[in-house]
Motif scaffolding. Structure first.
Motif, mmCIF file in Angstrom:
data_model
loop_
_atom_site.group_PDB
_atom_site.id
_atom_site.type_symbol
_atom_site.label_atom_id
_atom_site.label_comp_id
_atom_site.label_asym_id
_atom_site.label_seq_id
_atom_site.Cartn_x
_atom_site.Cartn_y
_atom_site.Cartn_z
ATOM 1 N N VAL A 61 44.467 53.840 46.670
ATOM 2 C CA VAL A 61 45.344 54.998 46.647
ATOM 3 C C VAL A 61 45.693 55.473 48.049
ATOM 4 O O VAL A 61 46.819 55.922 48.302
ATOM 5 N N ASP A 62 44.761 55.387 49.020
ATOM 6 C CA ASP A 62 45.027 55.862 50.372
ATOM 7 C C ASP A 62 45.665 54.807 51.262
ATOM 8 O O ASP A 62 45.956 55.065 52.428
ATOM 9 N N ARG A 63 45.870 53.603 50.745
ATOM 10 C CA ARG A 63 46.476 52.474 51.484
ATOM 11 C C ARG A 63 45.611 52.012 52.646
ATOM 12 O O ARG A 63 46.090 51.301 53.519
ATOM 13 N N HIS A 64 44.347 52.388 52.652
ATOM 14 C CA HIS A 64 43.439 51.940 53.701
ATOM 15 C C HIS A 64 42.476 50.868 53.214
ATOM 16 O O HIS A 64 41.512 50.530 53.898
ATOM 17 N N ALA A 65 42.727 50.326 52.031
ATOM 18 C CA ALA A 65 41.933 49.219 51.504
ATOM 19 C C ALA A 65 42.792 48.472 50.489
ATOM 20 O O ALA A 65 43.710 49.045 49.900
ATOM 21 N N ILE A 66 42.492 47.200 50.316
ATOM 22 C CA ILE A 66 43.144 46.395 49.284
ATOM 23 C C ILE A 66 42.088 45.635 48.494
ATOM 24 O O ILE A 66 40.991 45.366 49.002
ATOM 25 N N ALA A 67 42.423 45.313 47.250
ATOM 26 C CA ALA A 67 41.596 44.436 46.424
ATOM 27 C C ALA A 67 42.439 43.202 46.136
ATOM 28 O O ALA A 67 43.578 43.313 45.668
ATOM 29 N N VAL A 68 41.895 42.022 46.421
ATOM 30 C CA VAL A 68 42.665 40.789 46.292
ATOM 31 C C VAL A 68 41.853 39.742 45.531
ATOM 32 O O VAL A 68 40.628 39.860 45.372
ATOM 33 N N ASN A 69 42.559 38.697 45.069
ATOM 34 C CA ASN A 69 41.851 37.609 44.404
ATOM 35 C C ASN A 69 41.596 36.463 45.382
ATOM 36 O O ASN A 69 41.974 36.525 46.572
ATOM 37 N N SER A 70 40.969 35.401 44.882
ATOM 38 C CA SER A 70 40.577 34.288 45.749
ATOM 39 C C SER A 70 41.774 33.556 46.325
ATOM 40 O O SER A 70 41.752 33.100 47.470
ATOM 41 N N GLU A 71 42.862 33.445 45.533
ATOM 42 C CA GLU A 71 44.044 32.755 46.034
ATOM 43 C C GLU A 71 44.669 33.523 47.190
ATOM 44 O O GLU A 71 45.168 32.919 48.151
ATOM 45 N N ALA A 72 44.631 34.846 47.133
ATOM 46 C CA ALA A 72 45.148 35.642 48.238
ATOM 47 C C ALA A 72 44.318 35.410 49.499
ATOM 48 O O ALA A 72 44.868 35.268 50.603
ATOM 49 N N LEU A 73 43.002 35.359 49.337
ATOM 50 C CA LEU A 73 42.136 35.074 50.487
ATOM 51 C C LEU A 73 42.424 33.692 51.051
ATOM 52 O O LEU A 73 42.478 33.502 52.271
ATOM 53 N N ARG A 74 42.625 32.719 50.156
ATOM 54 C CA ARG A 74 42.902 31.356 50.608
ATOM 55 C C ARG A 74 44.185 31.301 51.421
ATOM 56 O O ARG A 74 44.231 30.704 52.502
ATOM 57 N N ARG A 75 45.246 31.938 50.922
ATOM 58 C CA ARG A 75 46.524 31.914 51.627
ATOM 59 C C ARG A 75 46.449 32.649 52.960
ATOM 60 O O ARG A 75 47.208 32.352 53.885
#
Length: 520
Positions: A136-150
């Motif tokens: 909500v504060d745009r100071h963190a994101i939650a991502v999946n493994s494919e996002a980390l890979r890319r």
């Protein structure tokens, strides 16, 4: 045109008249003189509503960026990670603006203790489709493994100072990245097209106008978006007024610095400020504190004081206004020290801005006035923060949170929303400043509420001063822009709670109607 109404407020102090003569977008005369000078061929407009009022400003918003993209998933209001996952399962990746699924709005503080987003759950939903969801504060994101890979992020990822990669009890990445740790993923997401940018900008502008806001301070703008704004302004296509605060970390910043600050005395488009980050956000425990959080640690330092001092001094010397994000009291002190290192004659001219001014000691509040600094505040944040701040902060720290009255005595307040992190409706922020009520309905240090004159000024004349537009915006006196709103109730007569329900019946920018209005 001639505005006529039984009650036209000229400013936040409550001065009244019953007529405004408008010529060439400015107030030409007020009261009896306005009626006397009105010529036969000049249109008379008598708006419905309880009163007319100077249009409001939003002194800290993001009309695009920070996760605000077309086709994104809205996770705000979810009450658990399970509900967030259910909302994500219902989303069709074919609706995404790129080959990534993007979203925003999750807040673990609104979920049961221990509830968190995890990349393995996101993997199960999206598979090899990369996804990234801003907190909500745009100071963190939650991502999946494919996002980390890319993004080229592996299990051994060690983010730079000012960032944190959250790990589970087994030491594995959960997919939650805080502040500087987000950078590799954000860099991997395809940039929006100019058409997408334009669409999101216009949609956001319409939302602001609907609530009576005719000028905005864009709190973090990339260099690549400036040409679009310039072209729209040149063609007379800007739907509202834009004070642009440029991203101080942009790789192309030197292009803007070489041109120098440009200020529009007519109050349409100024590119005259540069923004930096001193720390992160309180919700993700990235705000930099003088004393540690209850969980331990002092938060994150996004820009070291020595570097900040150097950048602030150089830019202000060249005539740039500098705006610095600071949430925690330690970050606020670092910013104040950086401002203090600049000669007084320069500070007085450029008016440095402390963005958020959310947590400060009493002494640092006092110093804001000595430094000719503007306190850019977003009262609506208190509604959510105040409900859980006691879980992460001590009593001493809580007493420093949202010190608006102390700031109001010493500095100019400029009110905003931090949209899209919060709702852009300024009346929500105004009501919160008057009641200090949280989402739980309880008052958070009720004795530190602002008066209605103080908060109404923050959204009018205070915001205009923060943008160096105090000679054209924020009031309805002769010579000022005819930015007028019609309200369904009187902001000086309703209760603080009723302010939340304020309705805007009509909006005029420079005398031109831009939002629905019924005229008698």
């Amino acid at each position: 045109m001639l505005f006529k109404h039984k009650k036209i407020y000229l400013d936040a102090a409550g001065r009244k008249t019953n007529a405004l003569l408008v010529r060439d977008g400015r107030i030409a005369a007020v009261g009896e003189q306005a009626e006397e000078l009105c010529e036969a061929d000049e249109r008379v407009v008598e708006p419905e509503g309880e009163c007319l009022f100077p249009a409001l400003a939003d002194a800290h918003c993001h009309l695009w960026g920070v996760g605000l993209r077309a086709g994104t998933v809205d996770l705000s209001g979810t009450t658990s990670a399970r509900e967030a996952y259910e909302r994500l399962r219902a989303y069709d990746p074919a609706d995404a603006p790129t080959d990534w699924v993007l979203g925003y709005g999750w807040d673990e503080h609104a979920w049961p203790d221990g509830d968190r987003l995890d990349r393995r759950e996101l993997d199960a939903i999206f598979g090899d489709v990369p996804c990234s969801f801003h907190r909500v504060d745009r100071h963190a994101i939650a991502v999946n493994s494919e996002a980390l890979r890319r993004a080229g992020v592996g299990e051994d990822y060690a983010p730079s100072e000012g960032g944190r990669a959250v790990r589970d009890e087994d030491g594995r990445l959960t997919g939650v990245l805080v502040d500087h740790a987000m950078r590799p993923v954000l860099d991997a997401i395809p940039e929006p097209s100019e058409e997408e940018d334009r669409q999101v900008f216009l949609e956001s502008a319409r939302e602001f106008l609907r609530h009576g806001i005719t000028s905005t301070h864009m709190a973090f703008t990339g260099v690549d978006r400036l040409d679009m704004l310039r072209n729209m302004a040149g063609a007379g296509e800007l739907p509202l007024r834009v004070y642009t605060i440029v991203d101080g970390t942009d790789a192309r910043l030197s292009e803007v610095i070489d041109v120098g600050p440009t200020h529009d005395s007519d109050g349409w488009l100024s590119i005259a400020a540069i923004k930096f980050f001193a720390d992160g956000a309180l919700g993700s425990e990235g705000a930099h504190l003088l004393e540690p959080y209850k969980s331990g640690g002092h938060g994150l330092v996004m820009t070291e004081r020595t570097e900040l001092t150097r950048e602030v001094a150089a830019l202000m010397e060249d005539g740039w206004q500098v705006a610095v994000h600071a949430i925690g009291d330690a970050a606020g002190r670092d910013v104040i020290e950086a401002f203090a290192a600049v000669p007084e004659r320069i500070r007085h001219r450029v008016r440095p801005r402390l963005e958020h001014a959310q947590m400060l000691t009493k002494r640092d509040c006092e110093r804001m006035g000595d430094l000719s600094a503007v306190a850019s505040i977003q009262p609506i944040h208190l509604r959510s923060d105040g409900a859980w701040a006691h879980e992460v902060l001590s009593e001493t720290q809580l007493d420093r949170l949202y010190p608006w009255p102390e700031l109001a005595v010493h500095a100019t307040l400029a009110g905003g929303s931090d949209y899209p992190i919060e709702d852009p409706n300024p009346w929500y922020g105004i009501a919160t400043a008057l009641t200090r009520k949280t989402t739980s309905g309880e008052a958070f240090f009720a004795e530190k509420a602002l008066t209605r004159e103080q908060i109404l000024e923050a959204y009018t004349a205070g915001a205009a001063y923060a943008a160096h537009w105090e000679r054209v915006l924020g009031r309805l006196d002769e010579g000022f822009a005819a930015d007028v709103i019609a309200l369904d109730r009187d902001p000086f007569e309703v209760t603080a709670e009723e302010m939340w329900e304020m309705g805007v019946l009509g909006v005029w920018v420079g005398g031109r109607r831009v939002a629905p209005s019924r005229e008698a």
